[in-house]
Design a protein around this motif. Structure first.
Motif, short mmCIF file in Angstrom:
data_model
loop_
_atom_site.label_atom_id
_atom_site.label_comp_id
_atom_site.label_asym_id
_atom_site.label_seq_id
_atom_site.Cartn_x
_atom_site.Cartn_y
_atom_site.Cartn_z
N MET A 210 -8.30 39.63 84.09
CA MET A 210 -7.13 40.26 83.49
C MET A 210 -6.77 41.47 84.34
N THR A 211 -5.53 41.51 84.79
CA THR A 211 -5.10 42.61 85.66
C THR A 211 -4.76 43.85 84.85
N PHE A 212 -4.70 44.97 85.55
CA PHE A 212 -4.33 46.22 84.90
C PHE A 212 -2.90 46.12 84.36
N ALA A 213 -2.03 45.46 85.11
CA ALA A 213 -0.64 45.30 84.67
C ALA A 213 -0.56 44.51 83.37
N PHE A 214 -1.43 43.51 83.21
CA PHE A 214 -1.43 42.75 81.95
C PHE A 214 -1.87 43.64 80.79
N VAL B 79 6.47 41.51 84.64
CA VAL B 79 5.06 41.55 85.05
C VAL B 79 4.54 40.14 85.27
N ILE B 80 4.83 39.25 84.35
CA ILE B 80 4.34 37.87 84.46
C ILE B 80 4.95 37.18 85.67
N ILE B 81 6.25 37.35 85.87
CA ILE B 81 6.92 36.72 87.01
C ILE B 81 6.38 37.26 88.33
#
Length: 126
Positions: free
Chosen positions: A1-5, A66-68
């Motif tokens: 899991m990324t920080f952005a997520f 973020v997802i894109i």
């Protein structure tokens, strides 16, 4: 899991914080009919409720961006930086809204939008 997520999760929870601010310590708060109670509020409570509503509106484009960007394999450091910037900006936005700093609020809103656009740009350049 990324920080952005994780930032997407934080953004999803931010409306709850602004709603709590709007409702906190309110006289005769009616949990059976909270929307009607909030619609009768004025001043900073009303502005906190409006900040909540705008935060809900800002969430879908941010989450999608973020997802894109992630799916496009954009540089993760850039995605993370833009995501955390968006969160920080939205916190400042809420503060400006509640404190009735209308010009600053509008400028901060534009900065948040710029983060979302930048996420799409880094996705396009990936």
């Amino acid at each position: 899991m990324t920080f952005a997520f994780w930032c997407v999760l934080i953004a999803a929870l931010m409306p709850i914080v602004f709603a709590g601010i709007a409702k906190a310590g309110g006289d005769s708060y009616d949990n059976r009919n909270p929307r009607a109670w909030l619609s009768r509020q004025a001043g900073w409570r009303q502005r906190a409720n409006w900040a909540q509503q705008n935060t809900i509106e800002a969430f879908p484009p941010f989450a999608a961006a973020v997802i894109i960007a992630h799916l496009a394999a954009a540089p993760q450091a850039a995605i993370n930086a833009l995501a955390v910037s968006f969160i920080a900006i939205r916190i400042v936005y809420g503060y400006c809204y509640i404190q009735d700093h209308h010009l600053a609020r509008s400028l901060v809103w534009l900065a948040g939008l710029a983060c979302v656009i930048a996420l799409f740009v880094v996705a396009a350049l990936a």
